[in-house]
Enzyme design. Structure first.
Site, PDB file in Angstrom:
ATOM      1  N   HIS A 166       0.848  -1.183   0.000  1.00  0.00           N
ATOM      2  CA  HIS A 166       0.000   0.000   0.000  1.00  0.00           C
ATOM      3  C   HIS A 166       0.882   1.232   0.000  1.00  0.00           C
ATOM      4  O   HIS A 166       1.940   1.237   0.621  1.00  0.00           O
ATOM      5  CB  HIS A 166      -0.913   0.003   1.246  1.00  0.00           C
ATOM      6  CG  HIS A 166      -2.071   0.922   1.098  1.00  0.00           C
ATOM      7  ND1 HIS A 166      -1.990   2.263   1.389  1.00  0.00           N
ATOM      8  CD2 HIS A 166      -3.330   0.689   0.663  1.00  0.00           C
ATOM      9  CE1 HIS A 166      -3.153   2.809   1.141  1.00  0.00           C
ATOM     10  NE2 HIS A 166      -3.988   1.885   0.695  1.00  0.00           N
TER      11      HIS A 166
ATOM     12  N   ASP B 113      -7.998  -5.333   0.210  1.00  0.00           N
ATOM     13  CA  ASP B 113      -8.521  -6.118  -0.905  1.00  0.00           C
ATOM     14  C   ASP B 113      -8.149  -7.583  -0.851  1.00  0.00           C
ATOM     15  O   ASP B 113      -8.640  -8.380  -1.641  1.00  0.00           O
ATOM     16  CB  ASP B 113      -8.023  -5.531  -2.230  1.00  0.00           C
ATOM     17  CG  ASP B 113      -8.638  -4.175  -2.479  1.00  0.00           C
ATOM     18  OD1 ASP B 113      -9.821  -4.021  -2.144  1.00  0.00           O
ATOM     19  OD2 ASP B 113      -7.943  -3.290  -2.984  1.00  0.00           O
TER      20      ASP B 113
HETATM   21  N1  CMC Z   1       4.095  -7.550  -4.816  1.00  0.00           N
HETATM   22  C1  CMC Z   1       5.428  -7.559  -4.997  1.00  0.00           C
HETATM   23  N2  CMC Z   1       6.211  -6.482  -4.881  1.00  0.00           N
HETATM   24  C2  CMC Z   1       5.636  -5.317  -4.568  1.00  0.00           C
HETATM   25  C3  CMC Z   1       4.241  -5.223  -4.355  1.00  0.00           C
HETATM   26  C4  CMC Z   1       3.469  -6.390  -4.490  1.00  0.00           C
HETATM   27  N3  CMC Z   1       2.143  -6.363  -4.319  1.00  0.00           N
HETATM   28  N4  CMC Z   1       3.909  -3.934  -4.051  1.00  0.00           N
HETATM   29  C5  CMC Z   1       5.055  -3.237  -4.072  1.00  0.00           C
HETATM   30  N5  CMC Z   1       6.090  -4.082  -4.383  1.00  0.00           N
HETATM   31  C6  CMC Z   1       7.519  -3.699  -4.454  1.00  0.00           C
HETATM   32  C7  CMC Z   1       7.802  -2.946  -5.735  1.00  0.00           C
HETATM   33  O1  CMC Z   1       8.214  -3.818  -6.770  1.00  0.00           O
HETATM   34  C8  CMC Z   1       8.895  -1.996  -5.307  1.00  0.00           C
HETATM   35  O2  CMC Z   1      10.116  -2.715  -5.298  1.00  0.00           O
HETATM   36  P1  CMC Z   1      11.501  -1.943  -5.627  1.00  0.00           P
HETATM   37  O3  CMC Z   1      11.652  -0.872  -4.590  1.00  0.00           O
HETATM   38  O4  CMC Z   1      12.513  -3.037  -5.526  1.00  0.00           O
HETATM   39  O5  CMC Z   1      11.336  -1.404  -7.009  1.00  0.00           O
HETATM   40  C9  CMC Z   1       8.546  -1.662  -3.845  1.00  0.00           C
HETATM   41  O6  CMC Z   1       7.754  -2.781  -3.384  1.00  0.00           O
HETATM   42  C10 CMC Z   1       7.728  -0.380  -3.697  1.00  0.00           C
HETATM   43  O7  CMC Z   1       6.637  -0.427  -4.618  1.00  0.00           O
HETATM   44  P2  CMC Z   1       5.957   0.851  -5.276  1.00  0.00           P
HETATM   45  O8  CMC Z   1       5.171   0.419  -6.463  1.00  0.00           O
HETATM   46  O9  CMC Z   1       7.005   1.903  -5.475  1.00  0.00           O
HETATM   47  O10 CMC Z   1       5.020   1.306  -4.087  1.00  0.00           O
HETATM   48  P3  CMC Z   1       3.777   2.231  -4.230  1.00  0.00           P
HETATM   49  O11 CMC Z   1       3.565   2.841  -2.895  1.00  0.00           O
HETATM   50  O12 CMC Z   1       3.904   3.161  -5.385  1.00  0.00           O
HETATM   51  O13 CMC Z   1       2.608   1.193  -4.592  1.00  0.00           O
HETATM   52  C11 CMC Z   1       0.699  -0.206  -4.586  1.00  0.00           C
HETATM   53  C12 CMC Z   1       1.552   0.817  -3.811  1.00  0.00           C
HETATM   54  C13 CMC Z   1      -0.582  -0.490  -3.795  1.00  0.00           C
HETATM   55  C14 CMC Z   1       0.294   0.368  -5.955  1.00  0.00           C
HETATM   56  C15 CMC Z   1       1.531  -1.499  -4.770  1.00  0.00           C
HETATM   57  O14 CMC Z   1       1.916  -2.030  -3.504  1.00  0.00           O
HETATM   58  C16 CMC Z   1       0.781  -2.564  -5.584  1.00  0.00           C
HETATM   59  O15 CMC Z   1       0.816  -2.533  -6.833  1.00  0.00           O
HETATM   60  N6  CMC Z   1       0.079  -3.532  -4.902  1.00  0.00           N
HETATM   61  C17 CMC Z   1      -0.727  -4.502  -5.583  1.00  0.00           C
HETATM   62  C18 CMC Z   1      -2.055  -3.853  -5.976  1.00  0.00           C
HETATM   63  C19 CMC Z   1      -2.976  -3.672  -4.793  1.00  0.00           C
HETATM   64  O16 CMC Z   1      -3.167  -4.585  -3.981  1.00  0.00           O
HETATM   65  N7  CMC Z   1      -3.588  -2.473  -4.706  1.00  0.00           N
HETATM   66  C20 CMC Z   1      -4.599  -2.188  -3.684  1.00  0.00           C
HETATM   67  C21 CMC Z   1      -4.248  -1.051  -2.807  1.00  0.00           C
HETATM   68  S1  CMC Z   1      -5.344  -0.994  -1.403  1.00  0.00           S
HETATM   69  C22 CMC Z   1      -6.865  -0.528  -2.045  1.00  0.00           C
HETATM   70  C23 CMC Z   1      -6.952   0.918  -2.326  1.00  0.00           C
HETATM   71  O17 CMC Z   1      -6.788   1.724  -1.382  1.00  0.00           O
HETATM   72  O18 CMC Z   1      -7.219   1.261  -3.490  1.00  0.00           O
END
Ligand code: CMC
Length: 431
Positions: free
Chosen positions: A307, A365
């Site tokens: 998240h 989720d």
């Molecule tokens: N599985 C594997 N690796 C992950 C995941 C995951 N679900 N989420 C983040 N990472 C890794 C990512 O690859 C990155 O690694 P590195 O630093 O080595 O490049 C690191 O963790 C940070 O990720 P980010 O994408 O920079 O983090 P963010 O804060 O921009 O993204 C997120 C947050 C929710 C988009 C992401 O965690 C994700 O895509 N999760 C899966 C989708 C999901 O479950 N979304 C629902 C969010 S809750 C409902 C809502 O409020 O809408």
């Protein structure tokens, strides 16, 4: 030591003092409104990871501690002791209602559950295999073509009527989108039922036989709605605020929020999480998927994990896991293989170095899809249910913005890296 009230920035030898603003809880915020005037520079923050776009009194999140408060009340207490209509009142008005205020609010909402009969024609214009989010986005936007007496945003009474209409009509519209997709007749709302029971009735009831609503399922849905009701300045809420900042009417703004919510990184994640659990299928395949999630060359992510704000267990996921257990038991599904996969996946991921180091925990989720599927909702209905619940958060945030005297049209700046001015070349002279 005197309390720090400003931050000093040095720009080409000139010292610029920027005020520090203090909220009731949470980190202080540097007020950069005068930065451009003082330095000629903008700030650069794609994804708004360090930028507060507004002042708000509605929802507070402490992502490191895993805390979520609506108007100061903790989400687990609300899920345990309150109900969704009461939470709607709280988000909209700032305080929990008295018994009298609650019954008046319920009356106001119930009074608006039907939609204009002509609105049902809209559904007929869509293909039956359309994603319900596509249909809902269009139909909610179309509400502004039907309810002209609640689109004047400068009239506080009209703003309240629009908010009641949206909260009351979303269940009806979403149930209609479902009915249309399965080819069954639309069910009119039943005002003798509570909010969630009425929604279940409009979704799963048919005119040819009585439908008995399970109180356990209605209660579980009520909890799911409470957990999804607001989440401060997330992507869809910011979209609603941005759309509203130009003076657009509330129905159009909420339609914009629905469009934004649809994406798999936001509201679409519950659908994606369930699809992923189905793909994994059995616990023995979990290591394979964990390895994929950790592989830098593989775009796969564990859906329902991670998240932007929570760097701890999402407090909503905890309630959701308990609710999943209760629903599966009520439905007699004691050994749902997907629930087993989810619990095992969570256990393995939470003990894995990659997930620990990156602070990736299950989010809201991760379990919601299992509950909704057990209740009989197809996966395409998961995000519409999220939209139903989030409508109150969107409208509360929108109303707060409209009433804020410092409100301005949202207009971010950019770092331009395209071509500088150049001379037009007629087509015959282009090489
Ligand atoms: N599985 C594997 N690796 C992950 C995941 C995951 N679900 N989420 C983040 N990472 C890794 C990512 O690859 C990155 O690694 P590195 O630093 O080595 O490049 C690191 O963790 C940070 O990720 P980010 O994408 O920079 O983090 P963010 O804060 O921009 O993204 C997120 C947050 C929710 C988009 C992401 O965690 C994700 O895509 N999760 C899966 C989708 C999901 O479950 N979304 C629902 C969010 S809750 C409902 C809502 O409020 O809408």
């Amino acid at each position: 030591m005197a309390e720090q009230t400003s931050v000093v920035l040095e720009d080409a030898g000139k010292k610029v003092s920027l005020p520090l603003m203090e909220g009731s809880v949470g980190p202080k915020v540097i007020d950069i409104r005068k930065l451009y005037a003082e330095t000629g520079h903008f700030t650069y923050d794609p994804g708004f990871t360090s930028t507060a776009s507004c002042e708000s009194k509605i929802t507070y999140i402490d992502g490191d501690e895993g805390v979520l408060l609506y108007r100061g009340y903790s989400i687990d207490e609300l899920a345990e002791q309150s109900d969704f209509p009461e939470v709607c009142y709280l988000l909209l008005n700032g305080e929990l209602p008295t018994a009298g205020q609650k019954s008046q609010f319920l009356k106001n909402i119930t009074y608006h559950t039907m939609v204009h009969e002509q609105l049902s024609m809209f559904f007929r214009g869509f293909r039956r295999d359309a994603h319900p989010m596509a249909v809902i986005c269009g139909v909610v936007g179309a509400l502004s073509a039907f309810y002209h007496d609640s689109t004047d945003i400068s009239d506080p009474h009209q703003r309240v009527v629009a908010s009641h209409r949206l909260i009351a009509k979303m269940p009806t519209i979403i149930a209609m989108a479902y009915k249309y997709s399965v080819g069954q007749p639309f069910m009119y709302p039943r005002n003798d039922l509570d909010y969630c029971s009425n929604f279940l009735y409009m979704t799963f009831g048919v005119p040819c036989e009585p439908y008995k609503v399970s109180p356990t399922l209605a209660n579980a849905l009520d909890k799911i709605f409470i957990l999804h009701a607001d989440h401060e300045q997330n992507a869809s809420t910011s979209t609603v605020r941005l759309a509203g900042s130009s003076g657009a009417n509330p129905f159009a703004c909420i339609a914009a929020g629905i469009a934004c919510l649809w994406g798999p990184a936001h509201g679409g994640a519950n659908e994606a999480a369930l699809n992923m659990l189905q793909q994994v299928g059995t616990p023995d395949r979990i290591p394979e998927y964990i390895a994929k999630a950790k592989d830098k060359n593989d775009p796969f992510r564990l859906m329902g994990f991670g998240h932007r704000v929570y760097k701890n267990y999402d407090p909503r996921a905890k309630v959701m896991q308990q609710t999943a257990k209760a629903v599966l038991e009520e439905l007699g599904v004691h050994n749902d293989p997907l629930f087993q996969v989810a619990m095992e996946l969570e256990k393995i991921a939470l003990s894995d170095e990659y997930f620990i180091e990156k602070k990736l925990y299950p989010n809201v989720d991760f379990y919601s899809g299992i509950i909704l599927r057990a209740m009989g909702f197809p996966t395409t209905m998961f995000t519409p249910l999220f939209a139903l619940a989030r409508t109150v958060g969107w409208i509360a945030q929108w109303a707060e913005m409209i009433a804020d005297p410092s409100q301005k049209i949202g207009r971010p700046r950019q770092l331009y890296t395209g071509a500088d001015r150049r001379t037009f070349v007629p087509v015959e002279a282009r090489g």
